[in-house]
Design a protein around this motif. Structure first.
Motif, PDB file in Angstrom:
ATOM      1  N   ARG A  51      13.673  35.161  24.069  1.00 46.86           N
ATOM      2  CA  ARG A  51      13.012  36.350  24.635  1.00 46.86           C
ATOM      3  C   ARG A  51      13.816  36.918  25.799  1.00 46.86           C
ATOM      4  N   ILE A  52      15.051  37.203  25.586  1.00 52.90           N
ATOM      5  CA  ILE A  52      15.849  37.759  26.664  1.00 52.90           C
ATOM      6  C   ILE A  52      16.420  39.093  26.221  1.00 52.90           C
ATOM      7  N   PRO A  53      16.691  39.994  27.119  1.00 53.92           N
ATOM      8  CA  PRO A  53      16.551  39.881  28.568  1.00 53.92           C
ATOM      9  C   PRO A  53      15.085  39.944  29.011  1.00 53.92           C
ATOM     10  N   VAL A  54      14.810  39.257  30.111  1.00 60.31           N
ATOM     11  CA  VAL A  54      13.478  39.257  30.711  1.00 60.31           C
ATOM     12  C   VAL A  54      13.615  39.656  32.175  1.00 60.31           C
ATOM     13  N   VAL A  55      12.806  40.630  32.606  1.00 60.83           N
ATOM     14  CA  VAL A  55      12.781  41.052  34.001  1.00 60.83           C
ATOM     15  C   VAL A  55      11.662  40.292  34.712  1.00 60.83           C
ATOM     16  N   VAL A  56      12.019  39.635  35.809  1.00 59.68           N
ATOM     17  CA  VAL A  56      11.061  38.884  36.611  1.00 59.68           C
ATOM     18  C   VAL A  56      11.073  39.488  38.011  1.00 59.68           C
ATOM     19  N   ILE A  57       9.890  39.867  38.497  1.00 58.64           N
ATOM     20  CA  ILE A  57       9.775  40.457  39.835  1.00 58.64           C
ATOM     21  C   ILE A  57       8.972  39.507  40.702  1.00 58.64           C
ATOM     22  N   ASP A  58       9.581  39.059  41.787  1.00 61.99           N
ATOM     23  CA  ASP A  58       8.933  38.138  42.729  1.00 61.99           C
ATOM     24  C   ASP A  58       8.287  36.956  42.001  1.00 61.99           C
ATOM     25  N   GLY A  59       8.997  36.419  41.009  1.00 67.82           N
ATOM     26  CA  GLY A  59       8.535  35.238  40.300  1.00 67.82           C
ATOM     27  C   GLY A  59       7.575  35.490  39.149  1.00 67.82           C
ATOM     28  N   GLU A  60       7.205  36.741  38.906  1.00 72.94           N
ATOM     29  CA  GLU A  60       6.267  37.078  37.828  1.00 72.94           C
ATOM     30  C   GLU A  60       6.985  37.881  36.751  1.00 72.94           C
ATOM     31  N   GLU A  61       6.802  37.475  35.489  1.00 71.08           N
ATOM     32  CA  GLU A  61       7.429  38.202  34.397  1.00 71.08           C
ATOM     33  C   GLU A  61       6.887  39.621  34.330  1.00 71.08           C
ATOM     34  N   PHE A  62       7.782  40.586  34.272  1.00 70.99           N
ATOM     35  CA  PHE A  62       7.402  41.993  34.229  1.00 70.99           C
ATOM     36  C   PHE A  62       7.615  42.589  32.835  1.00 70.99           C
ATOM     37  N   ALA A  63       8.757  42.308  32.216  1.00 65.42           N
ATOM     38  CA  ALA A  63       9.062  42.896  30.910  1.00 65.42           C
ATOM     39  C   ALA A  63      10.099  42.044  30.195  1.00 65.42           C
ATOM     40  N   CYS A  64      10.073  42.114  28.877  1.00 66.48           N
ATOM     41  CA  CYS A  64      11.139  41.474  28.110  1.00 66.48           C
ATOM     42  C   CYS A  64      11.645  42.451  27.062  1.00 66.48           C
ATOM     43  N   TRP A  65      12.869  42.280  26.691  1.00 65.88           N
ATOM     44  CA  TRP A  65      13.615  43.069  25.716  1.00 65.88           C
ATOM     45  C   TRP A  65      13.873  44.485  26.183  1.00 65.88           C
ATOM     46  N   GLU A  66      12.851  45.291  26.360  1.00 59.90           N
ATOM     47  CA  GLU A  66      13.039  46.688  26.781  1.00 59.90           C
ATOM     48  C   GLU A  66      12.321  46.921  28.110  1.00 59.90           C
ATOM     49  N   VAL A  67      12.891  47.787  28.938  1.00 61.96           N
ATOM     50  CA  VAL A  67      12.316  48.082  30.248  1.00 61.96           C
ATOM     51  C   VAL A  67      12.164  49.588  30.382  1.00 61.96           C
ATOM     52  N   ASP A  68      10.990  50.028  30.813  1.00 70.35           N
ATOM     53  CA  ASP A  68      10.751  51.435  31.096  1.00 70.35           C
ATOM     54  C   ASP A  68      11.086  51.656  32.575  1.00 70.35           C
ATOM     55  N   ASN A  69      12.070  52.500  32.849  1.00 70.83           N
ATOM     56  CA  ASN A  69      12.515  52.709  34.226  1.00 70.83           C
ATOM     57  C   ASN A  69      11.412  53.240  35.130  1.00 70.83           C
ATOM     58  N   ASP A  70      10.571  54.133  34.617  1.00 70.45           N
ATOM     59  CA  ASP A  70       9.485  54.681  35.426  1.00 70.45           C
ATOM     60  C   ASP A  70       8.467  53.600  35.783  1.00 70.45           C
ATOM     61  N   GLU A  71       8.133  52.741  34.826  1.00 70.13           N
ATOM     62  CA  GLU A  71       7.200  51.646  35.101  1.00 70.13           C
ATOM     63  C   GLU A  71       7.800  50.657  36.096  1.00 70.13           C
ATOM     64  N   LEU A  72       9.091  50.378  35.948  1.00 71.65           N
ATOM     65  CA  LEU A  72       9.754  49.476  36.884  1.00 71.65           C
ATOM     66  C   LEU A  72       9.752  50.056  38.283  1.00 71.65           C
ATOM     67  N   ALA A  73      10.079  51.336  38.425  1.00 75.35           N
ATOM     68  CA  ALA A  73      10.093  51.986  39.742  1.00 75.35           C
ATOM     69  C   ALA A  73       8.695  51.950  40.360  1.00 75.35           C
ATOM     70  N   ALA A  74       7.660  52.210  39.559  1.00 75.68           N
ATOM     71  CA  ALA A  74       6.291  52.189  40.064  1.00 75.68           C
ATOM     72  C   ALA A  74       5.906  50.788  40.533  1.00 75.68           C
ATOM     73  N   GLU A  75       6.288  49.766  39.769  1.00 76.37           N
ATOM     74  CA  GLU A  75       5.977  48.388  40.159  1.00 76.37           C
ATOM     75  C   GLU A  75       6.685  48.002  41.446  1.00 76.37           C
ATOM     76  N   LEU A  76       7.918  48.429  41.597  1.00 71.80           N
ATOM     77  CA  LEU A  76       8.674  48.086  42.801  1.00 71.80           C
ATOM     78  C   LEU A  76       8.174  48.846  44.023  1.00 71.80           C
ATOM     79  N   ALA A  77       7.480  49.957  43.815  1.00 68.14           N
ATOM     80  CA  ALA A  77       6.947  50.736  44.931  1.00 68.14           C
ATOM     81  C   ALA A  77       5.667  50.109  45.489  1.00 68.14           C
ATOM     82  N   VAL A  78       5.041  49.215  44.727  1.00 71.88           N
ATOM     83  CA  VAL A  78       3.815  48.542  45.159  1.00 71.88           C
ATOM     84  C   VAL A  78       4.171  47.405  46.091  1.00 71.88           C
ATOM     85  N   ASP A  79       3.503  47.351  47.227  1.00 73.58           N
ATOM     86  CA  ASP A  79       3.766  46.242  48.170  1.00 73.58           C
ATOM     87  C   ASP A  79       2.838  45.097  47.939  1.00 73.58           C
TER      88      ASP A  79
END
Length: 79
Positions: A51-79
């Motif tokens: 199941r790679i590639p897998v994006v992990v943000i602060d230790g929590e799996e966020f996405a695997c295989w494909e990543v939506d840039n807008d969703e990633l940006a929104a997640e990173l904007a959350v504190d």
């Protein structure tokens, strides 16, 4: 600072593509991006398997295989 890890394999073409895709999004959010080769750690290799590639943000799996840039940006904007 948010920590983004991309779980990869050295032989994975999709991993290279996703790293290049998300690098500017992560940088724009002021987060750090690290690629981790799962084959260098038995536990990671067992956890992620094929199941790679897998994006992990602060230790929590966020996405695997494909990543939506807008969703990633929104997640990173959350504190």
């Amino acid at each position: 600072m948010r920590q983004v890890e991309l779980m990869v394999r050295a032989t994975c073409g999709s991993c290279t593509r996703v790293y290049a895709q998300i690098e500017p999004v992560v940088a724009a959010a002021g987060a750090s991006l690290t690629a981790r080769d799962v084959d260098e750690d038995k536990e990671l290799a067992m956890e992620y398997g094929d199941r790679i590639p897998v994006v992990v943000i602060d230790g929590e799996e966020f996405a695997c295989w494909e990543v939506d840039n807008d969703e990633l940006a929104a997640e990173l904007a959350v504190d």
